[in-house]
Scaffold this motif. Structure first.
Motif, short mmCIF file in Angstrom:
data_model
loop_
_atom_site.label_atom_id
_atom_site.label_comp_id
_atom_site.label_asym_id
_atom_site.label_seq_id
_atom_site.Cartn_x
_atom_site.Cartn_y
_atom_site.Cartn_z
N UNK A 98 0.82 -1.20 0.00
CA UNK A 98 0.00 0.00 0.00
C UNK A 98 0.86 1.25 0.00
N UNK A 99 0.33 2.35 -0.58
CA UNK A 99 1.11 3.59 -0.66
C UNK A 99 1.55 4.13 0.69
N UNK A 100 0.67 4.04 1.69
CA UNK A 100 1.01 4.61 2.99
C UNK A 100 2.22 3.94 3.62
N UNK A 101 2.25 2.61 3.59
CA UNK A 101 3.38 1.89 4.18
C UNK A 101 4.65 2.10 3.36
N UNK A 102 4.52 2.15 2.03
CA UNK A 102 5.70 2.41 1.20
C UNK A 102 6.25 3.80 1.46
N UNK A 103 5.36 4.78 1.67
CA UNK A 103 5.80 6.13 1.99
C UNK A 103 6.44 6.17 3.37
N UNK A 104 5.86 5.46 4.32
CA UNK A 104 6.47 5.42 5.66
C UNK A 104 7.91 4.93 5.57
#
Length: 269
Positions: free
Chosen positions: A162-168
């Motif tokens: 997911x984008x959120x975890x990849x961004x984190x």
């Protein structure tokens, strides 16, 4: 279990062991450098995958890192530290191990322990399934160098977790442990026993290797394609791949074996 002659010397960058269950175990062999991906290792690994693609004795692959400390600790930074943008551009755009692994038509299982960082994390994400032990540590650390991930860490990783975890991961440059990687979906199988990841990965790959190479290839193709298109387009693509499997020799053999209550003999056609 048999070793491929001439390719398992201790000085080789990639050790190859072809097992009786049609699983090839590949070991990245730079333990003194935490298996960092330098140019020579990348080129050798591409050569190995190209050879295995056409090797009917191999139906699945397990990828691991040598030594006790790392799967792959990232790219070999010293190798590109002095390059200009003009010098780096052709390196960035040439055929890369990440795409070679992602596009490989047979199942690839990553057996992960220790550090799995930067390009190593991206290599793991390019595999089909990831199995880790409790020592595994994951991270996209490029931001610490003023860089960004360049081998799929903003694309394949985002599609996986997911984008959120990849961004984190990409924005913080922090490491996450094996339990957290399993929780967010970066790792599919987390074994409890330290060092148990390899046995679990080999068992999984062996179970995959029992089945039709045609079906294995088409499952991979359908899932990968579906991640890049709409659901409707993905379902249409899946229908056509089903018909392709249905019309194959392996498809006919599998159905006949089920009706006749016997084990199928899949030949990959």
């Amino acid at each position: 279990m048999s070793a491929r002659a001439g390719e398992t010397g201790s000085d080789d960058l990639v050790l190859i062991e072809v097992r009786d269950d049609r699983v090839a175990l590949l070991t990245l062999n730079r333990p003194d450098k935490l298996n960092a991906l330098n140019g020579a290792l990348r080129r050798r690994l591409i050569e190995v995958f190209d050879d295995l693609e056409n090797d009917d004795a191999v139906r699945a692959v397990v990828l691991q890192g040598a030594g006790e400390k790392a799967f792959v600790a990232g790219a070999d930074v010293a190798e590109f530290a002095g390059r200009s943008v003009e010098e780096q551009r052709p390196v960035t755009w040439r055929r890369r191990i990440y795409e070679v692994v992602a596009d490989f038509p047979k199942p690839v299982v990553a057996a992960i322990h220790g550090f799995c960082l930067g390009g190593g994390c991206e290599l793991a994400v390019a595999c089909d399934v990831r199995v880790a032990d409790p020592t595994a540590r994951f991270g996209q650390l490029e931001v610490r160098l003023g860089l960004i991930p360049g081998g799929g860490g903003t694309q394949r990783l985002a599609r996986l977790v997911g984008p959120g975890q990849a961004l984190r991961m990409g924005l913080s440059g922090d490491l996450i442990d094996a339990a957290e990687a399993h929780r967010i979906g970066l790792v599919e199988v987390l074994v409890e026993k330290e060092g148990g990841h390899l046995e679990a990965a080999l068992t999984m790959a062996s179970r995959m290797a029992r089945w039709s190479p045609v079906a294995l290839r088409l499952v991979k193709d359908s899932v990968r394609h579906g991640a890049e298109v709409s659901l409707a387009d993905g379902l249409d693509y899946e229908r056509e791949r089903f018909l392709e499997a249905f019309g194959s020799d392996d498809g006919r053999e599998g159905v006949a074996a089920f009706v006749e209550k016997r084990d199928p003999t899949f030949r990959g056609s």
